[in-house]
Design an enzyme around this catalytic site. Structure first.
Site, PDB file in Angstrom:
ATOM      1  N   GLY A   1      21.383  -1.330  12.531  1.00  0.00           N
ATOM      2  CA  GLY A   1      20.482  -1.854  13.569  1.00  0.00           C
ATOM      3  C   GLY A   1      19.090  -2.109  13.022  1.00  0.00           C
TER       4      GLY A   1
ATOM      5  CD  GLU B   1       2.994   3.026   7.670  1.00  0.00           C
ATOM      6  OE1 GLU B   1       3.504   2.536   8.664  1.00  0.00           O
ATOM      7  OE2 GLU B   1       2.680   2.349   6.666  1.00  0.00           O
TER       8      GLU B   1
ATOM      9  CG  HIS C   1       8.960   0.730  12.782  1.00  0.00           C
ATOM     10  ND1 HIS C   1       9.070  -0.628  12.584  1.00  0.00           N
ATOM     11  CD2 HIS C   1       8.601   0.902  14.085  1.00  0.00           C
ATOM     12  CE1 HIS C   1       8.796  -1.246  13.724  1.00  0.00           C
ATOM     13  NE2 HIS C   1       8.511  -0.342  14.640  1.00  0.00           N
TER      14      HIS C   1
ATOM     15  NE  ARG D   1      13.449 -12.790   3.516  1.00  0.00           N
ATOM     16  CZ  ARG D   1      13.509 -14.039   3.987  1.00  0.00           C
ATOM     17  NH1 ARG D   1      14.565 -14.459   4.650  1.00  0.00           N
ATOM     18  NH2 ARG D   1      12.502 -14.867   3.788  1.00  0.00           N
TER      19      ARG D   1
ATOM     20  CB  SER E   1      -0.975   0.003   1.177  1.00  0.00           C
ATOM     21  OG  SER E   1      -0.276   0.108   2.390  1.00  0.00           O
ATOM     22  CG  ASN E   2       3.630   2.647   3.018  1.00  0.00           C
ATOM     23  OD1 ASN E   2       3.489   3.827   3.294  1.00  0.00           O
ATOM     24  ND2 ASN E   2       3.382   1.675   3.883  1.00  0.00           N
TER      25      ASN E   2
END
Ligand code: GRF
Length: 355
Positions: free
Chosen positions: A309, A340, A275, A257, A176-177
């Protein structure tokens, strides 16, 4: 392949056997060797220093197109062979038509086989590694000159010509983004072109969305069942695809991933992620569930640069979404996604404006 600069693998095999009889060593390397740069020259000099005769196996034009995209190679195999033969380090050139070099390795049976430092012994594909082990060939991974590659050269040249910066989107889910980004481009709110969409899930909705918009949609084999991981070979394939597509910015949209070196250094501060929480709260999986479980009054989304990270890179934008009574993971997620879809194209536009 008739051209005075190209040898057949049978000729090279004879040469190898006569060198062998004299206790001398034949080194083989392979690659595209299109548009030579200083990185190639140093690499080939180092390879030659390992033995007595350096043979370069180059991909035939058709396999270069498959590997690097429709506009490559810039120079034909005959021209690449002629240029390589002009280098002091190079003794012979052969051309191979397959994507992989296994057949030519087997036919020549070199004493030493070298690859550039963007490979590790583990990222040599199994077929090649097993073959080299079986033949008892010594494998040497040589250092590469940082920042020098034909793709980088081509990118530099194209960047000065093209007005619209190219981006790539990587995702594992419904996309969707990606849709929102494509729509923002169509509505001229975002001056960019999505050059390629990559996914570790061959059936992901994001690939279908790309195809429907006429964008190259490429599934990438992650090389491992391990959740969240990519093998060295998969990382390399992603990097190759991104460089071939000549993208300036890599947009992660639900890519499940972990992106790591050497890919991070290939796109310094040019990989961005979204996120569904207000980082540094609730990094990693199930961010909405965690926010609900923690009894938060609000959550939202964070757009950040990607570092080594998990969801730890520099924050570029956050959008707050209040948590309502009776919210479920699904209802909260849906409202977060609405924010978003608004914010991500805007941040991408800002990033592309930066030099
Ligand atoms: C988004 O909610 C994003 O925050 C998270 O994964 C989701 C991807 O959704 N990282 P979609 O595939 O863009 O619909």
């Amino acid at each position: 392949m008739p051209n005075g600069f190209i040898s057949s693998s049978e000729e090279i095999r004879e040469l190898r056997d006569s060198l062998d009889a004299q206790g001398r060593k034949l080194i083989l390397t392979n690659g595209v060797f299109d548009l030579l740069h200083v990185g190639h020259v140093r690499y080939l000099n180092e390879a030659k220093s390992l033995g007595d005769c350096l043979v370069v196996a180059i991909n035939a034009d058709e396999s270069v197109r498959e590997l690097k995209g429709p506009n490559r190679p810039v120079y034909s195999a005959e021209e690449r062979a002629e240029i390589l033969c002009a280098l002091e380090a190079v003794d012979r050139v052969v051309v191979f038509s397959e994507r992989r070099a296994s057949r030519v390795i087997e036919a020549i049976h070199p004493h030493i086989y070298t690859k550039g430092g963007d490979y590790t012994p583990d990222s040599l594909i199994d077929e090649e590694k097993q073959l080299l082990d079986r033949l008892g060939v010594e494998i040497r991974i040589l250092s590469l000159v940082a920042g020098k590659s034909t793709s980088a050269t081509v990118s530099k040249m194209e960047a000065t010509e093209s007005e619209v910066p190219k981006i790539a989107i990587l995702g594992s889910g419904k996309g969707s983004n990606a849709s929102a980004i494509i729509e923002a481009i169509e509505d001229e709110k975002l001056a960019a072109e999505v050059a390629v969409v990559l996914s570790d899930e061959p059936d992901a909705g994001i690939l279908e969305i790309a195809r429907q918009s006429g964008i190259a949609a490429i599934p990438i084999d992650p090389g491992t069942e391990k959740a969240g991981q990519l093998t060295d070979a998969a990382i390399k394939e992603i990097q190759d695809r991104l460089e071939a597509a000549n993208v300036e910015l890599v947009v992660l949209a639900g890519f499940m991933r972990i992106i790591r070196e050497p890919l991070l250094s290939a796109f310094p501060e040019r990989i961005v992620n979204i996120h569904p929480s207000l980082l540094p709260k609730f990094p990693g999986l199930q961010a909405c569930q965690k926010a609900l479980d923690a009894g938060e009054m609000e959550s939202g989304c964070t757009i950040h640069l990607v570092d080594a990270g998990v969801d730890t890179g520099k924050i570029l934008r956050q959008e707050v979404v209040p948590i309502q009574d009776g919210d479920t993971v699904e209802s909260l997620q849906a409202r977060i996604q609405m924010s978003e879809h608004q914010a991500y194209p805007e941040v991408i536009a800002e990033l592309l404006l930066r030099d």
